[in-house]
Design a protein around this motif. Structure first.
Motif: not given
Length: 445
Positions: A65-72, A345-349, A383-396
């Motif tokens: 379920x999508x909770x937060x959403x915004x249109x521009x 944008x639909x949080x399917x990271x 990677x950051x939003x998935x909260x998985x590998x901070x090392x890979x996030x920083x490398x990217x």
């Protein structure tokens, strides 16, 4: 802490959101200007939802379920790449103004004070505004797809002559942004037809008849009526005016929204919630499924990957250029990028990450360095939003940052944005937050 609740996470949820292109007639603007607002300004405060609660399924059919959403919302005339010189001047002006409010030249706080301070106390007040403005100065880049319009809102007044014909004329290709006509963005997008009726002009009977004709012409589900200016004397006042943050230079004598009573306000709110939950989100979900099927059939799997690498092998002798080859919206590379950005944008990271990885190799082989850096940046954020590998996030993020810098002047703004987001990642990793953002300096030359 949930990444979505961090300063960087909140910014990504607010700034990387679907774009709606707006095309409206002068008579619509005339009715809105009675309130000191343009049509887009009138709708903007009601485009953000903290609890929209819309059911969505991933491409692999997993429900969430999508909770937060915004249109521009953007007028079609504003869907263009900003002038780089003007953008830089805007950023410099923002920093100058911030310097008058915050003492940017003062000595940094002592470490002992940092350890006992909250994040809001450490982070300078100018940083959030600078970061948002920086993102906006790079809108509608041809190497990113999250600014591509997802839908078009066509708006006609009940006072317009031959309103049905006006709706048709609005989407004339001569009036569309060059980015859609030039092949960078897909012009085949969701269309929603809105009839605006000014209650100060006449009763709603005429508007109701036009709405019936609209529904028989364009479809009953894609047409709506919005009635505004129900306050006859323009005396509506609000303790906290929701439109004030969207006006950079409000007139002291103008009470924003003075003809919009509570019924008008709620009608606008319902309109935007309906547009988001019943039209745009389902449309994006369907587009994700369609694109994922196409990408899976042509690019995923060992056989397809080998075929793709063999085809691109002949491009190794291509000379380096910042942007690389031209990719139209219909190219498989652009389709993969759109799929990744829609999923983000639909949080399917997970889906977003898999497609960013897939396209990253293509851009690298094609020597499309700006596009490659952009995908690496999005991989780091995912990677950051998935909260998985901070090392890979920083490398990217490091890879994206260094690639943007190697491009030269055309990549400087992107490098600044990437650097600021990278710093935010590092601040979250250092839980005691010993270093404030202001100790890291990225110069916009």
């Amino acid at each position: 802490m949930d990444p979505a609740n961090t300063p960087l996470g909140r910014m990504l949820v607010e700034e990387i959101t679907p774009v709606v292109m707006v095309l409206c007639t002068p008579l619509v603007e005339e009715s809105c200007l009675k309130n000191g607002l343009s049509f887009v300004e009138m709708l903007s405060p009601l485009c953000s939802f903290n609890n929209i609660d819309v059911p969505v399924r991933t491409a692999s059919d997993q429900p969430y379920r999508l909770q937060k959403f915004k249109l521009r919302l953007f007028y079609a005339s504003d869907i263009r790449q900003p002038n780089l010189k003007v953008a830089k001047e805007q950023l410099k002006q923002l920093i100058t103004q911030a310097g008058e409010k915050d003492d940017l030249c003062s000595d940094p706080p002592h470490v002992s004070n940092l350890l006992t301070s909250s994040e809001s106390e450490i982070q300078p007040s100018w940083f959030e505004y600078f970061n948002k403005e920086l993102v906006r100065t790079m809108s509608f880049s041809d190497h990113e797809a999250f600014d591509h319009p997802v839908a078009c809102l066509l708006v006609v007044s009940s006072k317009d002559e031959q309103p049905i014909n006006r709706f048709v004329d609005l989407f004339n290709t001569n009036k569309l942004p060059s980015l859609l006509n030039d092949g960078a963005m897909d012009p085949k997008i969701l269309k929603h037809y809105l009839l605006v009726h000014d209650n100060q002009d006449s009763t709603q009977e005429k508007a109701a008849k036009i709405l019936t004709e609209m529904r028989s012409t364009f479809g009953s589900n894609d047409c709506q009526l919005l009635c505004i200016n129900s306050s006859p004397h323009g005396l509506v006042e609000r303790p906290e005016n929701p439109w004030a943050p969207y006006k950079s230079d409000p007139s002291p004598s103008q009470c924003l929204g003075c003809f919009l009573n509570i019924d008008d306000f709620n009608e606008i709110k319902d309109l935007m919630q309906d547009l988001s939950s019943k039209h745009i989100i389902p449309y994006m979900e369907q587009k994700i499924r369609l694109l994922n099927q196409q990408v899976s059939a042509t690019r995923k799997g060992l056989r397809n990957q080998i075929k793709n690498l063999w085809w691109r092998k002949g491009k190794e002798d291509v000379a380096d250029s910042p942007d690389g080859p031209m990719y139209t919206f219909s190219s498989i590379e652009s389709q993969i990028r759109v799929l990744g950005d829609y999923a983000f944008m639909l949080r399917d990271y997970e889906l977003a990450l898999s497609n960013y990885r897939l396209i990253s190799t293509d851009y690298k082989l094609d020597k499309a360095w700006k596009r490659y850096a952009g995908v690496q940046e999005m991989m780091g954020l995912t990677f950051f939003m998935l909260d998985q590998s901070r090392k890979e996030a920083e490398y990217c993020m490091e890879n994206a940052f260094s690639t943007y810098l190697k491009i030269g002047p055309s990549g400087q703004q992107n490098a600044t944005r990437c650097g600021l987001w990278w710093v935010e990642m590092l601040r979250q990793e250092i839980s005691i937050q010993m270093l404030p953002v202001s100790t890291f300096v990225f110069v916009v030359r």
